[in-house]
Design a protein around this motif. Structure first.
Motif, PDB file in Angstrom:
ATOM      1  N   GLY A  66       3.179  18.719 -24.479  1.00 53.15           N
ATOM      2  CA  GLY A  66       3.489  20.180 -24.176  1.00 53.15           C
ATOM      3  C   GLY A  66       3.229  19.630 -22.849  1.00 53.15           C
ATOM      4  O   GLY A  66       1.955  19.516 -22.262  1.00 53.15           O
ATOM      5  N   ILE A  67       4.418  20.565 -21.986  1.00 61.11           N
ATOM      6  CA  ILE A  67       3.734  20.710 -20.758  1.00 61.11           C
ATOM      7  C   ILE A  67       3.998  22.271 -20.153  1.00 61.11           C
ATOM      8  O   ILE A  67       4.772  22.993 -20.395  1.00 61.11           O
ATOM      9  N   ILE A  68       2.701  22.571 -19.543  1.00 58.23           N
ATOM     10  CA  ILE A  68       2.459  23.880 -19.207  1.00 58.23           C
ATOM     11  C   ILE A  68       2.826  23.752 -18.294  1.00 58.23           C
ATOM     12  O   ILE A  68       1.708  23.546 -17.623  1.00 58.23           O
ATOM     13  N   ASP A  69       3.718  24.626 -16.848  1.00 55.20           N
ATOM     14  CA  ASP A  69       3.914  24.826 -15.976  1.00 55.20           C
ATOM     15  C   ASP A  69       2.695  25.428 -15.092  1.00 55.20           C
ATOM     16  O   ASP A  69       2.959  26.758 -16.605  1.00 55.20           O
ATOM     17  N   ALA A  70       2.546  26.207 -14.043  1.00 56.41           N
ATOM     18  CA  ALA A  70       2.445  26.820 -13.517  1.00 56.41           C
ATOM     19  C   ALA A  70       2.693  28.016 -13.916  1.00 56.41           C
ATOM     20  O   ALA A  70       1.731  29.185 -13.972  1.00 56.41           O
ATOM     21  N   ASP A  71       4.056  28.064 -13.846  1.00 55.46           N
ATOM     22  CA  ASP A  71       4.374  29.822 -13.572  1.00 55.46           C
ATOM     23  C   ASP A  71       4.793  30.369 -14.917  1.00 55.46           C
ATOM     24  O   ASP A  71       4.915  31.829 -15.035  1.00 55.46           O
ATOM     25  N   TYR A  72       3.964  28.924 -15.691  1.00 57.46           N
ATOM     26  CA  TYR A  72       3.864  29.431 -17.036  1.00 57.46           C
ATOM     27  C   TYR A  72       3.483  31.128 -17.539  1.00 57.46           C
ATOM     28  O   TYR A  72       3.292  31.985 -18.454  1.00 57.46           O
ATOM     29  N   TYR A  73       2.226  30.937 -16.769  1.00 59.03           N
ATOM     30  CA  TYR A  73       0.981  32.013 -17.345  1.00 59.03           C
ATOM     31  C   TYR A  73       1.776  33.138 -16.654  1.00 59.03           C
ATOM     32  O   TYR A  73       0.659  34.634 -17.603  1.00 59.03           O
ATOM     33  N   ASN A  74       2.738  33.539 -16.018  1.00 67.07           N
ATOM     34  CA  ASN A  74       3.384  34.995 -16.030  1.00 67.07           C
ATOM     35  C   ASN A  74       4.140  35.764 -16.464  1.00 67.07           C
ATOM     36  O   ASN A  74       5.309  36.526 -16.393  1.00 67.07           O
ATOM     37  N   SER A  75       4.762  34.536 -17.824  1.00 65.07           N
ATOM     38  CA  SER A  75       5.888  34.781 -18.457  1.00 65.07           C
ATOM     39  C   SER A  75       5.759  36.209 -19.435  1.00 65.07           C
ATOM     40  O   SER A  75       4.887  36.216 -19.626  1.00 65.07           O
ATOM     41  N   SER A  76       7.055  36.273 -19.684  1.00 68.24           N
ATOM     42  CA  SER A  76       6.970  37.066 -20.729  1.00 68.24           C
ATOM     43  C   SER A  76       6.039  37.177 -21.991  1.00 68.24           C
ATOM     44  O   SER A  76       5.815  38.877 -22.479  1.00 68.24           O
ATOM     45  N   ASN A  77       5.998  36.201 -22.634  1.00 64.33           N
ATOM     46  CA  ASN A  77       4.731  36.086 -23.430  1.00 64.33           C
ATOM     47  C   ASN A  77       3.786  36.014 -23.070  1.00 64.33           C
ATOM     48  O   ASN A  77       2.662  35.548 -23.864  1.00 64.33           O
ATOM     49  N   GLU A  78       2.725  36.122 -21.970  1.00 62.17           N
ATOM     50  CA  GLU A  78       2.136  36.476 -21.255  1.00 62.17           C
ATOM     51  C   GLU A  78       1.371  35.041 -21.728  1.00 62.17           C
ATOM     52  O   GLU A  78      -0.098  34.817 -21.101  1.00 62.17           O
ATOM     53  N   GLY A  79       2.094  34.128 -21.031  1.00 61.26           N
ATOM     54  CA  GLY A  79       1.353  32.586 -20.890  1.00 61.26           C
ATOM     55  C   GLY A  79       0.623  32.250 -22.051  1.00 61.26           C
ATOM     56  O   GLY A  79       0.057  30.930 -22.008  1.00 61.26           O
ATOM     57  N   HIS A  80       0.750  32.622 -23.490  1.00 58.38           N
ATOM     58  CA  HIS A  80       0.619  31.993 -24.798  1.00 58.38           C
ATOM     59  C   HIS A  80       0.479  29.820 -24.793  1.00 58.38           C
ATOM     60  O   HIS A  80       2.112  30.543 -25.207  1.00 58.38           O
ATOM     61  N   ILE A  81      -0.822  29.473 -24.783  1.00 59.62           N
ATOM     62  CA  ILE A  81       0.247  28.373 -25.599  1.00 59.62           C
ATOM     63  C   ILE A  81      -0.343  28.266 -26.321  1.00 59.62           C
ATOM     64  O   ILE A  81      -0.794  28.437 -27.097  1.00 59.62           O
ATOM     65  N   MET A  82       1.769  27.802 -27.256  1.00 56.86           N
ATOM     66  CA  MET A  82       1.609  27.616 -28.736  1.00 56.86           C
ATOM     67  C   MET A  82       2.317  26.039 -29.104  1.00 56.86           C
ATOM     68  O   MET A  82       2.299  24.995 -27.838  1.00 56.86           O
ATOM     69  N   ILE A  83       0.978  25.738 -29.756  1.00 56.52           N
ATOM     70  CA  ILE A  83       1.682  23.935 -30.052  1.00 56.52           C
ATOM     71  C   ILE A  83       1.919  24.007 -31.473  1.00 56.52           C
ATOM     72  O   ILE A  83       1.887  24.345 -32.225  1.00 56.52           O
ATOM     73  N   LYS A  84       3.001  23.123 -31.331  1.00 58.47           N
ATOM     74  CA  LYS A  84       3.409  22.837 -32.437  1.00 58.47           C
ATOM     75  C   LYS A  84       2.802  21.015 -33.431  1.00 58.47           C
ATOM     76  O   LYS A  84       3.763  19.888 -32.193  1.00 58.47           O
ATOM     77  N   LEU A  85       2.344  21.269 -34.349  1.00 56.60           N
ATOM     78  CA  LEU A  85       2.254  19.855 -34.587  1.00 56.60           C
ATOM     79  C   LEU A  85       3.257  19.139 -35.752  1.00 56.60           C
ATOM     80  O   LEU A  85       3.722  20.320 -36.830  1.00 56.60           O
TER      81      LEU A  85
END
Length: 133
Positions: A66-85
Motif C-alpha cells: 500500500g502506498i500512502i502519498d502525502a496528498d492523500y491526507y486531504n482527500s474527500s475520504n479524510e485520508g482514512h487508511i484502508m488495508i485489504k488483506l
C-alpha cells in the motif's frame, strides 16, 4: 489505537486490528483502520503485512504494497487508511484470526526523489485509483 514501533530498531509502525478479523483461504477482507497520516512532502508511507502473518498463513495485501502519498491526507475520504488483506494458503479450509488490538500490518515511512523534469500538477481527491480518474 495509534500505530507504534515495537522496538527502537523497528522500521515499521504496527497497525492494530480495530475488531476481530478472520480471513479464510481464497478470501479478502477490507479493514478500516481509523488512521490517517499527515506526511511531509517528499515522503511516502508504505503499508506491508506483518511478517508473521505472511510467513505462517500466506496473508498479504491485495495490492502487494500500500502506498500512502502525502496528498492523500486531504482527500474527500479524510485520508482514512484502508488495508485489504487476503489469505492464499495452499491448504483448503485454512483460516487465520487476528484479535482486536493485535498488530496485522505495518507502515514504513520512506523519503523519495523525483526527476528534475517532473511537472506533475494534478490534485488528488479520493482513495484507491483516484490519481488515474
Amino acid at each position: 489505537k495509534l500505530p507504534v514501533r515495537a522496538t527502537v530498531g523497528s522500521a515499521g509502525y504496527d497497525f492494530f486490528a480495530p475488531a476481530d478479523i478472520t480471513i479464510k483461504t481464497g478470501e479478502s477482507t477490507l479493514i478500516p483502520t481509523g488512521i490517517r497520516a499527515k506526511i511531509n512532502d517528499g515522503w511516502v508511507l508504505s503499508i506491508f503485512p506483518r511478517s508473521g502473518l505472511g510467513f505462517k498463513h500466506r496473508v498479504g495485501l491485495d495490492n502487494t504494497v500500500g502506498i500512502i502519498d502525502a496528498d492523500y491526507y486531504n482527500s474527500s475520504n479524510e485520508g482514512h487508511i484502508m488495508i485489504k488483506l487476503s489469505c492464499t494458503a495452499h491448504d483448503d479450509g485454512h483460516s487465520v484470526t487476528v484479535s482486536a488490538g493485535d498488530g496485522f500490518s505495518q507502515g514504513i515511512f520512506t523519503q523519495f526523489g523525483i526527476t528534475m523534469s517532473d511537472d506533475a500538477d494534478g490534485i488528488r481527491d479520493g482513495g484507491f485509483g483516484s490519481t488515474t480518474k
